[in-house]
Structures are given as C-alpha cells and as structure tokens.
Motif scaffolding. Structure first.
Motif, mmCIF file in Angstrom:
data_model
loop_
_atom_site.group_PDB
_atom_site.id
_atom_site.type_symbol
_atom_site.label_atom_id
_atom_site.label_comp_id
_atom_site.label_asym_id
_atom_site.label_seq_id
_atom_site.Cartn_x
_atom_site.Cartn_y
_atom_site.Cartn_z
ATOM 1 N N UNK A 92 0.727 -1.288 0.008
ATOM 2 C CA UNK A 92 0.208 -0.027 -0.053
ATOM 3 C C UNK A 92 0.884 1.113 0.432
ATOM 4 N N UNK A 93 2.014 1.327 0.582
ATOM 5 C CA UNK A 93 3.038 2.247 0.910
ATOM 6 C C UNK A 93 3.149 2.890 -0.413
ATOM 7 N N UNK A 94 3.981 1.922 -1.598
ATOM 8 C CA UNK A 94 4.577 1.339 -2.903
ATOM 9 C C UNK A 94 3.184 2.199 -3.671
ATOM 10 N N UNK A 95 2.450 1.671 -3.447
ATOM 11 C CA UNK A 95 1.471 2.070 -4.643
ATOM 12 C C UNK A 95 1.081 3.724 -4.420
ATOM 13 N N UNK A 96 1.097 4.155 -2.888
ATOM 14 C CA UNK A 96 0.819 5.740 -2.673
ATOM 15 C C UNK A 96 2.396 6.293 -2.832
ATOM 16 N N UNK A 97 3.132 5.478 -3.029
ATOM 17 C CA UNK A 97 4.635 6.397 -3.387
ATOM 18 C C UNK A 97 4.515 6.842 -4.507
ATOM 19 N N UNK A 98 4.371 5.830 -5.254
ATOM 20 C CA UNK A 98 4.039 5.975 -6.626
ATOM 21 C C UNK A 98 2.938 6.747 -7.422
ATOM 22 N N UNK B 238 4.145 15.413 -6.520
ATOM 23 C CA UNK B 238 5.071 15.480 -6.054
ATOM 24 C C UNK B 238 6.518 15.772 -5.744
ATOM 25 N N UNK B 239 7.122 17.334 -5.094
ATOM 26 C CA UNK B 239 8.409 17.141 -5.537
ATOM 27 C C UNK B 239 9.687 16.124 -4.584
ATOM 28 N N UNK B 240 9.094 16.236 -3.125
ATOM 29 C CA UNK B 240 9.878 15.114 -2.583
ATOM 30 C C UNK B 240 8.819 14.180 -1.815
ATOM 31 N N UNK C 245 11.014 5.462 -6.975
ATOM 32 C CA UNK C 245 11.028 7.074 -7.419
ATOM 33 C C UNK C 245 11.208 7.841 -5.672
ATOM 34 N N UNK C 246 11.076 6.992 -4.729
ATOM 35 C CA UNK C 246 11.478 7.769 -3.696
ATOM 36 C C UNK C 246 12.151 8.329 -3.417
ATOM 37 N N UNK C 247 12.435 9.880 -2.793
ATOM 38 C CA UNK C 247 14.139 10.583 -2.095
ATOM 39 C C UNK C 247 15.079 10.135 -1.772
ATOM 40 N N UNK D 124 2.167 16.322 2.907
ATOM 41 C CA UNK D 124 1.288 15.463 3.318
ATOM 42 C C UNK D 124 2.105 13.989 3.539
ATOM 43 N N UNK D 125 1.081 13.210 4.805
ATOM 44 C CA UNK D 125 1.743 12.234 5.761
ATOM 45 C C UNK D 125 0.823 11.295 5.267
#
Length: 169
Positions: free
Chosen positions: A3-9, A16-18, A36-38, A63-64
């Motif tokens: 779920x976190x990986x999909x939210x990241x994408x 989202x810039x960062x 794509x996570x920085x 946003x968290x």
C-alpha cells in the motif's frame, strides 16, 4: 509494504516534489527508491526522525501517508507534517492511538482516513497500472493458496524478500 509503495507512486504521478519512505524491511526500502522515493529511512537506524526532518527542511512535510497504522507510525506522521499539513491514515495495524490533540489544533493539522475506493477510482488505478504509470512487476509474486499461512508469516518478517504475494488455488 504494497500500500505504501502504491501511495508513493501515486504521489510521484501527482507531482509531489519530494518523497520519503519509512520502512524496516531492506527489500522494501530498495523497492521504494527504485520507484522514485528520494529517501528511504530505516526506523531502527539512529535518529530516523532527525534524518526525515532534515530532508524535508524547516517547512516540514505537506502530506504524510501512514500505510502501517501503528501508534509509532501515526505519532511519527504528526512529528513530520508541517503546520496546516495533511495526514492520511490508511494502515490498520492498531485500532487505537493516543495523539497530541493540542498539537493538532495549534498547528491546524488535517487528519483523514482512507480505506476503500469508488468505482471510478478503481478504474483509474487499473488504467494507471495497465498504462505503466504504476510499476508492480518486480515486487508482486505468486504462491499456492495451500502455502498461504507460511507466506503470511514470511511477509510480516522484517527481512522478508517478498513484498506482495497473490495466492492462487
């Protein structure tokens, strides 16, 4: 996790810039960086909050997204979000968490939950996956339904090499 990986994408697709990910599992941290996570931080490393605060700078994070849903991750979200920022609670790890509501009020933090999706949202997600906007190929695997218990036990291990498993009959 998945779920976190999909939210990241999705965050990357929405501009989202960062982006930063907090993940205990090294395989999932690697996947987050590849997607794509920085920054991908291990919460067991020394001063993970300091690393994240330095990454986001004085403004904090707009946003968290908490995909885990444990008291420690919910409280971390509150530490990282900037004034007037948004925290999205999607993880169901624990039912209850004590949060500093005075801090929420003073910093005008917005809290929301996210559990399901509409038909339109589901169709859009499918089109993103089918169109290659969301990558899943390298982290989704299959296993026999009969191995389900063993698979679930492995998935909760902090050093599992699996990320998402589809069980087939």
């Amino acid at each position: 996790g998945p779920i976190g990986l999909m939210a990241l994408q999705a965050a990357r697709q929405l501009g989202f810039p960062k982006t930063a990910v907090v993940e205990i599992n090294p395989r999932r941290r690697e996947a987050a960086l590849a997607l794509g996570a920085n920054v991908a931080v291990n919460p067991k490393d020394p001063d993970p909050v300091g690393k994240l605060q330095q990454f986001f700078g004085d403004e904090g994070c707009a946003v968290v997204f908490d995909a885990a849903g444990f008291s420690v991750t919910r409280k971390l979200a509150l530490q990282l979000v900037r004034p007037a920022g948004l925290i999205v609670f999607a993880g169901l790890g624990e039912q209850e968490t004590a949060l500093d509501c005075v801090d929420v009020i003073r910093r005008e933090i917005r809290l929301t939950g996210s559990f399901a999706y509409s038909r339109r949202e589901f169709q859009e997600a499918v089109s993103w996956v089918a169109g290659g906007r969301l990558k899943t190929k390298d982290w989704i695997s299959e296993a026999a339904l009969a191995d389900g218990q063993k698979i679930f036990e492995d998935l909760v291990s902090p050093d599992s090499l699996r990320i998402k498993v589809v069980l087939r009959p």
